[in-house]
Design a protein around this motif. Structure first.
Motif, PDB file in Angstrom:
ATOM      1  N   GLU A 578       0.821  -1.216   0.000  1.00 47.02           N
ATOM      2  CA  GLU A 578       0.000   0.000   0.000  1.00 47.02           C
ATOM      3  C   GLU A 578       0.852   1.263   0.000  1.00 47.02           C
ATOM      4  OE1 GLU A 578      -3.206   0.247  -0.387  1.00 47.02           O
ATOM      5  OE2 GLU A 578      -3.433  -1.936  -0.503  1.00 47.02           O
ATOM      6  N   GLU A 579       1.985   1.239   0.678  1.00 45.42           N
ATOM      7  CA  GLU A 579       2.847   2.425   0.733  1.00 45.42           C
ATOM      8  C   GLU A 579       3.355   2.778  -0.655  1.00 45.42           C
ATOM      9  OE1 GLU A 579       5.080   5.652   2.055  1.00 45.42           O
ATOM     10  OE2 GLU A 579       3.430   4.547   2.995  1.00 45.42           O
ATOM     11  N   SER A 582       0.574   4.213  -2.869  1.00 47.08           N
ATOM     12  CA  SER A 582       0.165   5.584  -2.554  1.00 47.08           C
ATOM     13  C   SER A 582       1.042   6.626  -3.234  1.00 47.08           C
ATOM     14  CB  SER A 582       0.170   5.796  -1.035  1.00 47.08           C
ATOM     15  OG  SER A 582       1.490   5.741  -0.525  1.00 47.08           O
TER      16      SER A 582
END
Length: 778
Positions: A578-579, A582
């Motif tokens: 997810e990092e 993003s």
């Protein structure tokens, strides 16, 4: 004392003695108290049971007056009734008075007294008394409960009534009195024929009879006239109740006024089943349990929400249905509660079938029967949580979009400035190279300068693509044809250890986009996938017609519902967390090793797709590969036949050209290029001076070459103002950055001639010649 039972002077016989013995045995073993009084109320005789009932031995009372033992509040009435009894020989009278017990407390006694003063065998007032204290206390408790029940019923806003099994009213509340227009005393004991309008009485009676037959719950709507003459729509809720022996006791009913709702929903007429369904679905689930978690009571809503019957649910405890909070935490919560104060906690309820759902629970203590119990009111918050999650994702998408927009503006501004510098660097390098001989030692250094300029120009083009400030020349495209034409090139690009699979949707719709830019998007995504599969894998390119509905648009804030064409690029690579996702589309962000990538590939994809009116979403998990899905608006137009490319056969000329450029170094370079190709050049730094030149210059001006973005007056505005003054003058725009002066959302206006900075000298010369030789355009 034995002689007091015989007539005076009468001699006892053996037979009379036997009767007296039997009488005495009866008295001595009687549970009631037998008392004989004289006409003044003096006690002549007390049976032995007086000690058990009133706490006195018989000998303690003989010769004492009865009335000092009577409660002061009851004594006056007792004396009056006793006096009346004495005056009527042979009569009987019932007394209910309070007597002082031997321990000082009061006992309620019910007595039946008979005047036998004239009876020679007795000669006194005979009283048969029994202790009814417990009965009176029970009656008093019952009356208190009935009073409390009546108070509760009276406090209820809707009219409430109850009838026996014959339809006779047993009671009602204040609201029902107002509804009928009669007092409770006037209603009780009457039937519906006494209180309802004649035209409704039969209907109500038939409804009652039907309910008695079915013995359940009855709900129906009616229109009634209140006692004040107003017409109301109401709903009758009635249910039967049973006697202690299981026989039908009667019914209880409420009347809910729905007039306001009916007026607000005049066009809607719901059926009885629909109304019952709405009522059953309304409200929260109620649970009553002790502080050990044992369920003592629940409502129907609780049963429905968990899928149990009432009996099944009451056999469980709270830990059996609460899946989100450990039992130890529940016990800690309950032990910390204070009466009268409620707390709100989040939990997860488990249904009978094992499914779970989130709940918000209000928990508090209340007293019942001397014990403290827990009341928990649970509300299913599944929909609210889903809405909150949708809102959270929407806010995150909005923040990401705003961040990308801000970075894009910054990147576009940087690219604009760099393009002006690169125009001079690359242009002068090219001019000097043209003047040097092939063996000149300076040639290699200048070629390196030109190559560096080319690489820098490529970077600025990618920045412009990301910032959506590049100029697009869209056409109606068939994405299946675009993917098919790129097959050979893509296979060379990704290598032999990666299997390329194309899944092209049949009957694919058309899109409007710049073909070169779409090819750039596919190449960038293919390269990204290739780098994510260092040990080989599968790269899938898929196309399909899709329709994005309102639900999808609700989850993706920038999407407008409608028909789209999807282009998906999927790989079996390492995936991403997810990092990484993003920051994926931010310029210069890369997870590759230093020197292995610019970090502009995916940001370019993002900019091109958005500038083309589309959307791009990424789906990826670590170790499970990545899928990029691009949605471009579908258009109902046919793919046009390719136009033959128009190329100038010569680049020199002798025409007069007005050059308008605010950057001095770029203006000087362009002047040199054009004059070197034979043109007469009039150069000015801004639009104001260009207007003066056009007003004062006597000869023709064949072409105006103008920058687009300039202080105070844009190139487009300048061209429009000169159109009437120099109608024969053609216009060629140049810029390293676009705004809405000559484009609309990055799309070049129809018929507008444009050259992108930075440009090579021969490219500028060919473009100028092409415009001069072509048709007139603004």
């Amino acid at each position: 004392m034995k002689s007091s039972f015989l007539p005076p002077g009468r001699r006892k016989t053996s037979r009379s003695s036997q009767k007296e013995d039997r009488f005495r045995c009866l008295i001595e073993n009687s549970l009631d108290v037998i008392t004989i009084l004289d006409r003044d109320g003096t006690i002549l005789f007390e049976s032995p049971s007086v000690e058990r009932v009133l706490g006195y031995r018989p000998e303690e009372l003989r010769g004492r007056s009865l009335f000092p033992l009577v409660h002061p509040e009851d004594a006056p009435r007792a004396r009056e009734d006793f006096r009346a009894l004495v005056q009527t020989p042979g009569s009987s009278r019932r007394f209910e008075v309070r007597f002082r017990h031997g321990d000082g407390s009061w006992r309620t006694v019910e007595s039946t007294a008979t005047n036998l003063l004239d009876n020679p065998s007795v000669g006194g007032i005979v009283c048969n008394s029994r202790n009814i204290t417990l009965r009176k206390e029970a009656e008093r408790a019952l009356q208190e409960q009935l009073h409390l029940l009546q108070v509760l019923i009276d406090a209820m806003p809707p009219p409430v009534f109850y009838k026996d099994a014959q339809g006779v009213y047993l009671g009602c509340n204040k609201a029902f009195e107002a509804y009928i227009g009669m007092t409770k005393d006037q209603i009780v004991g009457k039937t519906v024929y006494d209180v309802a309008p004649p035209h409704l009485a039969d209907i109500y009676r038939e409804a009652d009879l039907a309910l008695f037959r079915e013995r359940g719950v009855q709900i129906y709507e009616s229109r009634v006239v209140y006692a004040d003459g107003t017409l109301h729509d109401v709903v009758f809720h009635k249910a039967t109740f049973l006697n202690a022996d299981g026989t039908l006791g009667g019914l209880v009913g409420t009347i809910l006024d729905i007039t306001a709702r009916k007026r607000a929903e005049e066009a809607v007429r719901e059926s009885e089943a629909r109304f019952r369904n709405l009522m059953e679905q309304a409200g929260d689930a109620f649970f009553v349990h002790d502080r050990a978690g044992r369920l003592l009571d629940v409502n129907q809503r609780a049963c429905d929400s968990l899928g149990y019957t009432r009996e099944e649910l009451l056999a469980l405890s709270v830990p059996d249905i609460e899946a989100g909070v450990p039992p130890s935490k529940l016990l800690e919560l309950w032990s910390g509660l204070a009466p009268g104060r409620f707390v709100t906690v989040d939990g997860t309820h488990r249904r009978k079938d094992g499914a779970t759902f989130p709940v918000e629970v209000r928990v508090g203590l209340f007293e019942s029967g001397g014990s403290l119990l827990v009341l928990a009111v649970a509300r299913d918050v599944s929909e609210r949580r889903a809405m909150e999650e949708t809102l959270r994702r929407s806010e995150e998408q909005l923040r990401q979009s705003q961040k990308m927009e801000a970075v894009g503006r910054l990147a576009g501004g940087i690219a604009h400035d760099f393009n002006n510098l690169l125009t001079a660097i690359m242009g002068y390098s090219e001019l000097v190279l043209l003047r040097l001989s092939p063996g000149d030692p300076l040639r290699r250094e200048l070629e390196e300068i030109r190559k560096a300029g080319d690489r820098a120009a490529s970077l600025t083009h990618q920045l412009l693509a990301f910032s959506r400030r590049q100029v697009l020349q869209p056409k109606v495209l068939d994405l299946n044809a675009v993917v098919a034409n790129m097959d050979r090139m893509l296979r060379r690009l990704i290598g032999e250890d990666i299997n390329l699979v194309a899944v092209l949707g049949p009957g694919l719709g058309q899109v409007r986009a710049d073909p070169g830019q779409i090819e750039q998007v596919i190449v960038n995504l293919a390269v990204n996938s290739r780098d994510a599969m260092p040990k080989g894998g599968r790269l899938t390119i898929e196309t399909a017609n899709v329709d994005l509905n309102d639900a999808y648009a609700g989850r993706h804030v920038s999407v407008t519902p409608g028909p789209y064409v999807m282009l998906a690029v999927s790989d079996t690579g390492v995936g991403m967390d997810e990092e990484v996702k993003s920051h994926l589309f931010e310029p210069f962000f890369t997870t590759k090793a230093h020197g292995k990538g610019t970090g502009l590939g995916l940001s370019t994809v993002y900019g091109i797709v958005n500038q083309s009116g589309g959307h791009v979403w990424v789906y990826s998990d670590v170790g499970r590969g990545t899928t990029f899905k691009i949605y471009l608006p579908r258009v109902m137009e046919a793919v046009p036949e390719p136009e033959p490319k128009r190329t100038a056969e010569r680049i020199e000329g002798s025409e007069t050209i007005l050059l308008v450029e605010d950057e001095t170094v770029v203006r000087a370079l362009v002047c040199e290029i054009l004059r070197g190709n034979g043109y007469t050049v009039i150069d000015v730094p801004n639009g104001g001076e260009a207007l003066l030149i056009c007003e004062r210059h006597d000869g023709p001006i064949h072409l105006m070459l103008t920058d687009v973005v300039m202080p105070r007056m844009s190139g487009r505005e300048l061209a429009e103002r000169l159109a009437s003054l120099r109608p024969e003058m053609k216009v060629l725009y140049m810029s390293g950055y676009t705004d809405d002066a000559i484009v609309h959302h990055g799309v070049l206006s129809l018929g507008t001639e444009f050259i992108q900075k930075p440009f090579a000298p021969d490219a500028l010369a060919r473009k100028v010649r092409e415009v001069l030789d072509g048709p007139w355009r603004l």
